[in-house]
Write an enzyme that holds these catalytic residues in place. Structure first.
Site, mmCIF file in Angstrom:
data_model
loop_
_atom_site.group_PDB
_atom_site.id
_atom_site.type_symbol
_atom_site.label_atom_id
_atom_site.label_comp_id
_atom_site.label_asym_id
_atom_site.label_seq_id
_atom_site.Cartn_x
_atom_site.Cartn_y
_atom_site.Cartn_z
ATOM 1 N N SER A 118 0.831 -1.204 0.000
ATOM 2 C CA SER A 118 0.000 0.000 0.000
ATOM 3 C C SER A 118 0.860 1.247 0.000
ATOM 4 O O SER A 118 0.340 2.347 -0.137
ATOM 5 C CB SER A 118 -0.944 -0.010 1.199
ATOM 6 O OG SER A 118 -0.246 -0.334 2.360
ATOM 7 N N HIS A 140 -2.250 -2.910 -6.255
ATOM 8 C CA HIS A 140 -2.765 -2.512 -4.937
ATOM 9 C C HIS A 140 -4.279 -2.696 -4.878
ATOM 10 O O HIS A 140 -5.027 -1.948 -5.501
ATOM 11 C CB HIS A 140 -2.359 -1.044 -4.690
ATOM 12 C CG HIS A 140 -2.737 -0.536 -3.345
ATOM 13 N ND1 HIS A 140 -2.890 0.797 -3.071
ATOM 14 C CD2 HIS A 140 -2.987 -1.181 -2.178
ATOM 15 C CE1 HIS A 140 -3.228 0.951 -1.810
ATOM 16 N NE2 HIS A 140 -3.299 -0.238 -1.250
ATOM 17 N N GLU A 152 -5.223 -0.342 -7.928
ATOM 18 C CA GLU A 152 -4.304 0.753 -8.255
ATOM 19 C C GLU A 152 -3.021 0.087 -8.756
ATOM 20 O O GLU A 152 -2.362 -0.650 -8.014
ATOM 21 C CB GLU A 152 -4.044 1.588 -6.989
ATOM 22 C CG GLU A 152 -3.259 2.855 -7.201
ATOM 23 C CD GLU A 152 -3.067 3.644 -5.894
ATOM 24 O OE1 GLU A 152 -3.013 3.028 -4.804
ATOM 25 O OE2 GLU A 152 -2.950 4.874 -5.972
ATOM 26 N N ASN A 190 -3.293 6.340 -1.000
ATOM 27 C CA ASN A 190 -2.919 6.629 0.386
ATOM 28 C C ASN A 190 -2.333 8.022 0.581
ATOM 29 O O ASN A 190 -2.318 8.538 1.692
ATOM 30 C CB ASN A 190 -1.999 5.543 0.919
ATOM 31 C CG ASN A 190 -2.817 4.313 1.268
ATOM 32 O OD1 ASN A 190 -3.913 4.438 1.809
ATOM 33 N ND2 ASN A 190 -2.321 3.132 0.938
HETATM 34 N N1 CAA Z 1 -15.357 -9.999 2.380
HETATM 35 C C1 CAA Z 1 -16.343 -10.225 1.482
HETATM 36 N N2 CAA Z 1 -17.479 -9.509 1.438
HETATM 37 C C2 CAA Z 1 -17.627 -8.539 2.358
HETATM 38 C C3 CAA Z 1 -16.665 -8.249 3.331
HETATM 39 C C4 CAA Z 1 -15.497 -9.030 3.328
HETATM 40 N N3 CAA Z 1 -14.497 -8.838 4.188
HETATM 41 N N4 CAA Z 1 -17.109 -7.219 4.096
HETATM 42 C C5 CAA Z 1 -18.314 -6.880 3.624
HETATM 43 N N5 CAA Z 1 -18.626 -7.668 2.590
HETATM 44 C C6 CAA Z 1 -19.859 -7.639 1.807
HETATM 45 C C7 CAA Z 1 -20.992 -8.110 2.643
HETATM 46 O O1 CAA Z 1 -21.147 -9.515 2.566
HETATM 47 C C8 CAA Z 1 -22.155 -7.378 2.013
HETATM 48 O O2 CAA Z 1 -22.642 -8.041 0.887
HETATM 49 P P1 CAA Z 1 -24.075 -8.728 0.902
HETATM 50 O O3 CAA Z 1 -24.837 -8.262 2.067
HETATM 51 O O4 CAA Z 1 -24.659 -8.319 -0.400
HETATM 52 O O5 CAA Z 1 -23.763 -10.166 0.975
HETATM 53 C C9 CAA Z 1 -21.559 -6.094 1.496
HETATM 54 O O6 CAA Z 1 -20.151 -6.286 1.463
HETATM 55 C C10 CAA Z 1 -21.888 -4.925 2.386
HETATM 56 O O7 CAA Z 1 -21.473 -5.265 3.693
HETATM 57 P P2 CAA Z 1 -22.305 -4.925 5.010
HETATM 58 O O8 CAA Z 1 -23.775 -4.977 4.692
HETATM 59 O O9 CAA Z 1 -21.795 -5.798 6.098
HETATM 60 O O10 CAA Z 1 -21.876 -3.485 5.460
HETATM 61 P P3 CAA Z 1 -21.763 -2.146 4.638
HETATM 62 O O11 CAA Z 1 -22.915 -1.947 3.713
HETATM 63 O O12 CAA Z 1 -21.470 -1.125 5.659
HETATM 64 O O13 CAA Z 1 -20.458 -2.326 3.741
HETATM 65 C C11 CAA Z 1 -18.146 -2.108 3.412
HETATM 66 C C12 CAA Z 1 -19.231 -2.681 4.310
HETATM 67 C C13 CAA Z 1 -18.181 -2.796 2.066
HETATM 68 C C14 CAA Z 1 -16.835 -2.384 4.099
HETATM 69 C C15 CAA Z 1 -18.440 -0.574 3.251
HETATM 70 O O14 CAA Z 1 -18.625 0.011 4.503
HETATM 71 C C16 CAA Z 1 -17.326 0.157 2.540
HETATM 72 O O15 CAA Z 1 -17.252 0.177 1.321
HETATM 73 N N6 CAA Z 1 -16.440 0.797 3.336
HETATM 74 C C17 CAA Z 1 -15.296 1.524 2.809
HETATM 75 C C18 CAA Z 1 -14.198 0.541 2.556
HETATM 76 C C19 CAA Z 1 -12.986 1.214 2.013
HETATM 77 O O16 CAA Z 1 -12.891 2.422 1.853
HETATM 78 N N7 CAA Z 1 -11.970 0.398 1.736
HETATM 79 C C20 CAA Z 1 -10.694 0.872 1.283
HETATM 80 C C21 CAA Z 1 -9.745 0.960 2.435
HETATM 81 S S1 CAA Z 1 -8.178 1.531 1.933
HETATM 82 C C22 CAA Z 1 -7.364 0.134 1.511
HETATM 83 O O17 CAA Z 1 -7.793 -0.970 1.649
HETATM 84 C C23 CAA Z 1 -6.039 0.325 0.912
HETATM 85 C C24 CAA Z 1 -4.922 0.693 1.760
HETATM 86 O O18 CAA Z 1 -3.822 0.718 1.237
HETATM 87 C C25 CAA Z 1 -5.036 1.051 3.157
#
Ligand code: CAA
Length: 285
Positions: A118, A140, A152, A190
């Site tokens: 990342s 990424h 990315e 990031n």
């Molecule tokens: N694996 C697989 N599926 C997942 C999951 C996981 N770990 N977490 C959530 N899901 C799925 C759920 O199963 C759900 O799908 P269905 O209900 O249709 O089966 C769907 O995603 C939505 O999940 P939830 O209903 O539990 O909760 P939500 O609507 O709040 O969504 C989220 C959860 C997808 C995490 C959402 O909150 C989100 O998009 N958050 C932002 C995430 C983000 O910004 N990620 C990037 C981080 S930065 C990074 O990763 C890079 C870095 O370098 C740091």
């Protein structure tokens, strides 16, 4: 012919990459030195596929086929057949360089050597493998990998056009949207995201508001799916701190990029977010 890839590291990101690739019809060798980590990854794969069947996103036969495409190995068992080796190990430059040394000597000379880092420099990782640097690229992914659409793609000055083209092709085959960026500290994602998360810790530390209020304001006011502090817990507070340190060291401006004391305090107390059950929030109940 079915494509075969190896994913090195079976933690949150590695296991997410594996299930995404396997669901897209690709055979995956999920590699990790720890059998416990491999078992955890398999449990996550089964759970994710079960959820997809329940939600009618795939049939039971398709889920069974996806699982059967994954082999779980403590060594690089399918190295000779792999067209891609994607490293998703601990975010530590020395560990990554060691793994890349092993990848460069174990995988065939036409295998792309990708890293899910990342923030660690792709140029530096490339330099550590000498002539293989033209096959080194950043791939990424974002957490949770099965859900987030972006890859990315980070190229260093040594990355060949063929490596870039094949990486874009694999990302699309996995159902993702690849977007390319150059190799600068934090890349694009990031460089932009982490200072915002760090600022949320500062706002909390300065008593502007508590975590629920900060997250609520950013979620409802900026249409974020989750607030920055809850997102920090999802990413891992240690990862957030380490990325801030990369920006701090790589970009100068010491005050702008120094990790907030509140973030450092939580990391040093071992509260790393979702993965330890406690971070900004408590997940144990
Ligand atoms: N694996 C697989 N599926 C997942 C999951 C996981 N770990 N977490 C959530 N899901 C799925 C759920 O199963 C759900 O799908 P269905 O209900 O249709 O089966 C769907 O995603 C939505 O999940 P939830 O209903 O539990 O909760 P939500 O609507 O709040 O969504 C989220 C959860 C997808 C995490 C959402 O909150 C989100 O998009 N958050 C932002 C995430 C983000 O910004 N990620 C990037 C981080 S930065 C990074 O990763 C890079 C870095 O370098 C740091």
């Amino acid at each position: 012919m079915t494509q075969i890839i190896s994913v090195i590291g079976a933690g949150t990101m590695g296991s997410g990459i594996t299930i995404t690739a396997a669901s897209a019809g690709i055979e995956v060798c999920q590699v990790d030195v720890s059998q416990e980590q491999l078992d955890r990854a398999k449990f996550y794969h089964e759970k994710t596929l079960k959820r997809n069947v329940e939600k009618e996103r795939m049939t039971q036969d398709e889920a069974d086929a996806a699982l059967s495409r994954i082999c779980y190995c403590q060594d690089h068992a399918r190295a000779s057949e792999s067209s891609f080796a994607i490293e998703a190990a601990t975010e530590n430059s020395e560990i990554k360089k060691k793994i890349f040394g092993a990848m460069a000597s174990t995988y065939p000379s036409n295998c792309i050597l990708a890293t899910n880092t990342s923030s660690i420099s792709i140029t530096e990782i490339g330099k550590s493998v000498g002539e293989a640097a033209d096959r080194v690229i950043g791939m990424h992914f974002f957490n949770p990998v099965p859900v987030m659409k972006l890859v990315e793609v980070i190229k260093s000055p040594s990355t060949s056009k063929e490596t870039l083209a094949r990486t874009i092709e694999l990302s699309e085959q996995m159902g993702k949207t690849p977007i390319a960026a150059n190799d600068h500290p934090g890349f694009v994602s990031n460089r932009v995201l982490m200072p915002m998360i760090n600022e949320a810790f500062h706002a909390w530390n300065d008593g502007v508001a508590g975590p629920d209020e900060i997250d609520g304001i950013m979620k409802l006011g900026c249409a974020f799916p989750m607030g920055p502090l809850r997102l920090a817990d999802l990413i891992g507070l240690d990862v957030c701190r380490d990325i801030m340190l990369v920006l701090h060291e790589g970009l100068g401006h010491p005050d702008k990029y120094a990790p907030c004391a509140k973030l450092v305090e939580l990391v040093e107390a071992g509260h790393l977010g979702n993965k330890t059950g406690r971070g900004v929030y408590d997940y144990t109940s």
